[in-house]
Motif scaffolding. Structure first.
Motif, PDB file in Angstrom:
ATOM      1  N   HIS A  73       0.856  -1.203   0.000  1.00 15.64           N
ATOM      2  CA  HIS A  73       0.000   0.000   0.000  1.00 15.64           C
ATOM      3  C   HIS A  73       0.884   1.243   0.000  1.00 15.64           C
ATOM      4  N   PRO A  74       0.567   2.226  -0.873  1.00 14.87           N
ATOM      5  CA  PRO A  74       1.414   3.435  -0.909  1.00 14.87           C
ATOM      6  C   PRO A  74       1.281   4.250   0.378  1.00 14.87           C
ATOM      7  N   LEU A  75       2.315   4.984   0.704  1.00 13.67           N
ATOM      8  CA  LEU A  75       2.249   5.855   1.892  1.00 13.67           C
ATOM      9  C   LEU A  75       1.776   7.241   1.443  1.00 13.67           C
ATOM     10  N   ASP A  76       0.561   7.287   0.878  1.00 12.09           N
ATOM     11  CA  ASP A  76       0.145   8.577   0.307  1.00 12.09           C
ATOM     12  C   ASP A  76      -1.070   9.180   0.992  1.00 12.09           C
ATOM     13  N   CYS A  77      -1.246   8.867   2.292  1.00 14.73           N
ATOM     14  CA  CYS A  77      -2.362   9.490   3.023  1.00 14.73           C
ATOM     15  C   CYS A  77      -2.401  11.012   2.859  1.00 14.73           C
ATOM     16  N   PRO A  78      -1.253  11.709   2.846  1.00 11.28           N
ATOM     17  CA  PRO A  78      -1.338  13.177   2.730  1.00 11.28           C
ATOM     18  C   PRO A  78      -2.009  13.659   1.443  1.00 11.28           C
ATOM     19  N   ILE A  79      -1.997  12.838   0.389  1.00 10.58           N
ATOM     20  CA  ILE A  79      -2.650  13.300  -0.844  1.00 10.58           C
ATOM     21  C   ILE A  79      -3.851  12.409  -1.193  1.00 10.58           C
ATOM     22  N   CYS A  80      -4.309  11.619  -0.217  1.00 11.27           N
ATOM     23  CA  CYS A  80      -5.426  10.700  -0.492  1.00 11.27           C
ATOM     24  C   CYS A  80      -6.711  11.289   0.071  1.00 11.27           C
ATOM     25  N   ALA A  87      -8.236   9.960   3.446  1.00 10.85           N
ATOM     26  CA  ALA A  87      -7.563  10.249   4.715  1.00 10.85           C
ATOM     27  C   ALA A  87      -8.515  10.978   5.652  1.00 10.85           C
ATOM     28  N   GLY A  88      -8.500  10.549   6.899  1.00 10.81           N
ATOM     29  CA  GLY A  88      -9.390  11.172   7.881  1.00 10.81           C
ATOM     30  C   GLY A  88     -10.636  10.354   8.122  1.00 10.81           C
ATOM     31  N   GLU A  89     -10.996   9.485   7.177  1.00  8.58           N
ATOM     32  CA  GLU A  89     -12.145   8.591   7.380  1.00  8.58           C
ATOM     33  C   GLU A  89     -11.834   7.227   6.761  1.00  8.58           C
ATOM     34  N   CYS A  90     -10.555   6.839   6.835  1.00  9.55           N
ATOM     35  CA  CYS A  90     -10.108   5.617   6.166  1.00  9.55           C
ATOM     36  C   CYS A  90      -9.808   4.532   7.195  1.00  9.55           C
ATOM     37  N   PRO A  91     -10.527   3.422   7.164  1.00 11.49           N
ATOM     38  CA  PRO A  91     -10.229   2.353   8.119  1.00 11.49           C
ATOM     39  C   PRO A  91      -8.778   1.870   8.036  1.00 11.49           C
ATOM     40  N   LEU A  92      -8.227   1.802   6.818  1.00 11.57           N
ATOM     41  CA  LEU A  92      -6.842   1.325   6.696  1.00 11.57           C
ATOM     42  C   LEU A  92      -5.885   2.286   7.410  1.00 11.57           C
ATOM     43  N   GLN A  93      -6.106   3.580   7.233  1.00 11.82           N
ATOM     44  CA  GLN A  93      -5.255   4.575   7.897  1.00 11.82           C
ATOM     45  C   GLN A  93      -5.427   4.489   9.423  1.00 11.82           C
ATOM     46  N   ASP A  94      -6.679   4.389   9.854  1.00 15.77           N
ATOM     47  CA  ASP A  94      -6.938   4.338  11.300  1.00 15.77           C
ATOM     48  C   ASP A  94      -6.306   3.099  11.928  1.00 15.77           C
TER      49      ASP A  94
END
Ligand code: SF4
Ligand code: SF4
Ligand code: FES
Length: 508
Positions: A94-101, A104-111
């Motif tokens: 998985h790319p580390l692109d939360c800052p441009i995704c 982000a902020g409501e993503c289960p994978l990020q959380d």
């Protein structure tokens, strides 16, 4: 029923439901990706592993039915280690692109990565990517970034099991597996954007909302879609008086987790010039006025009139319809017409059945049961149009010819009826209102104000109250414009008007 213990908390749950659902009763969250309460269980992501006493290996919570006496551990060292390992596998590619995704902020994978993942990875090799597949429109509303996909199949199952249209499938194999549409068959079913809600990553986003706003910069209000008479429950995402998006609010009895595309994007019609001040026509010129000048023109005309007509729309709330009844029917003895355009039919799936929306307004049932009224009012001295957008088929010339004085309430400054009015009063959109709508199942559902009305506009309740107070000084019914007070009065005259049980917000 089965008595089970989840992390030491004893709960009684329905026999046979899975561990993820049973844990909700104990207020314990079992992290999961592929499981979705309204789709079939595939046990694919292994994120939901739990320890069940008496079973030798960890079990997938989504695929493990509850039995009486079961003792389940969701949060212990063994499960935690497995969960961290699973996150490590998922993040290999998985790319580390939360800052441009946009997710982000409501993503289960990020959380989950943040809360239960490891800060390091033992996999340092180059990430697998899908060249050229990082912003692919796969339908009119959905844009895909395959690099972010974790192959949970929720989107594929949605199209197979809910819409039955099967546009999405897995292609290729192993680590190269892709989610995609078949050549020449785009993802364009009537609920296609729901795949962006079920997707637990930023792999699927909507063309309309992507890059419009970071989600944490939006406020949210609980409301009901006003696209048709199904009355799907929504969250209005808004900022600074602007609606950015509608998201489904889970209600198993009405729309479950879904919205149709028409309703989801129907707020786009509000991106237009708004009526923000009252206007009164003098010498054929519709010019800006004060509220008192507008009220004076209405009071004079009503006092001189022998016949008064009202065209009410299916966009009025029950409270507005009730105050309108007290003002126009009980006091002015006006003739009333309630009009709604046919629509669709739009199919919407509740948890148990299909509902079919056929009216292009959210509250025809409520408004017509409160206001009564026929289908044509004929000619009159004063005609009140309670929302210029009551019908798309309106013939402005014909309507204009019916009345000596035409009073129009409108939020849309470009509407031809707004331009034809003798008195134009600024109206509100449903994101600016507090009140209730009655849907096709006769469920009375609340809508909440997201932001205040624009400019000098006031709620229609306040507007009717002002007209009532100006005409009938001592009338008690025009002292309050509070939606809750008016609903209480409405209930006294129509006891069957009961608020349907509000659904608790449910995590996906
Ligand atoms: S696109 Fe999203 S919903 Fe579909 S399989 Fe990939 S991660 Fe799951
Ligand atoms: S089915 Fe009707 S109420 Fe539901 S989202 Fe669509 S238009 Fe809105
Ligand atoms: S949620 Fe159970 S395996 Fe994916």
């Amino acid at each position: 029923m089965a008595k089970v213990t989840i992390d030491g908390i004893e709960v009684e749950v329905q026999d046979g439901i899975n561990v993820i659902e049973a844990a909700k009763a104990a207020d314990v969250h079992v992290p999961h990706f592929c499981y979705h309460p309204s789709l079939t269980v595939v046990g694919q992501c292994r994120m939901c592993l739990v320890e069940v006493e008496g079973m030798p290996k960890l079990q997938a919570g989504c695929a493990t039915p509850i039995k009486d006496g079961m003792k389940v551990h969701v949060w212990n060292d063994k499960v935690d280690k497995a969960r961290k390992g699973q996150m490590e596998f998922l993040l290999i590619n998985h790319p580390l692109d939360c800052p441009i995704c946009d997710k982000a902020g409501e993503c289960p994978l990020q959380d989950y990565a943040y809360n239960y993942g490891s800060v390091t990875s033992r996999y340092g090799e180059v990430k697998r990517t899908y060249p050229g597949m990082d912003r692919t429109p796969i339908g009119p509303h959905v844009v895909q970034n395959m690099n972010r996909c974790i192959h949970c199949t929720r989107c594929i199952r949605f199209c197979n099991e809910i819409t039955g249209t099967s546009e999405l499938a897995f292609f290729k194999r192993g680590a190269s597996t892709e989610v995609g549409v078949f050549p020449g068959v785009p993802l364009e079913n009537w609920m296609s954007a729901c795949v962006t809600d079920v997707c637990p990553t930023g792999a699927l986003t909507t063309r309309e909302f992507r890059f419009e706003s970071r989600v944490w910069n939006l406020d949210s209000a609980e409301s009901v879609c006003n696209g048709c008479d199904v009355g799907c429950n929504i969250f209005i995402g808004h900022r600074n008086g602007q609606v950015f998006r509608y998201r489904p609010r889970v209600n198993p009895e009405v729309n479950d987790h879904w919205l149709c595309d028409y309703g989801r994007f129907s707020h786009e019609k509000y991106d237009t010039d708004r009526v923000v001040v009252p206007k009164v026509r003098h010498d054929d010129y519709l010019g800006i006025s004060t509220w008192s000048e507008a009220m004076e023109a209405i009071v004079d005309a009503v006092n001189d009139a022998t016949s008064i007509g009202v065209i009410a729309s299916a966009n009025l709330t029950n409270e507005e319809a009730f105050l309108a009844k007290q003002l126009f029917v009980d006091r002015m003895k006006a003739k009333v017409q309630v009009t709604v355009d046919p629509i669709g039919p739009i199919k919407m799936k509740s948890r148990t059945e299909w509902l079919v929306g056929e009216q292009g307004g959210p509250n025809f049932r409520g408004v017509s049961s409160i206001l009564g009224g026929g289908s044509d009012i004929g000619s009159c001295d004063v005609l009140f149009v309670l929302d210029a957008t009551f019908s798309e088929k309106v013939n402005v010339e014909e309507l204009r010819a019916k009345a000596k004085l035409l009073v129009v309430v409108s939020w849309d400054a470009n509407h031809p009826l707004a331009e034809a009015a003798d008195v134009l009063l600024p109206g509100t959109i449903h994101a600016e209102k507090e009140g209730t709508f009655t849907n096709l199942q006769n469920r009375v559902q609340r809508i909440h104000q997201a932001f205040p009305p624009k400019g000098q506009a006031v709620s229609e309740l306040e507007l009717f109250r002002r007209i009532g107070a100006a005409l009938y000084h001592d009338a008690a019914e025009f002292r309050s414009a509070d939606a809750y007070d008016i609903f209480a009065s409405l209930r006294e005259s129509m006891p069957a008007m009961q608020i349907s049980e509000e659904m608790p917000a449910e995590a996906l």
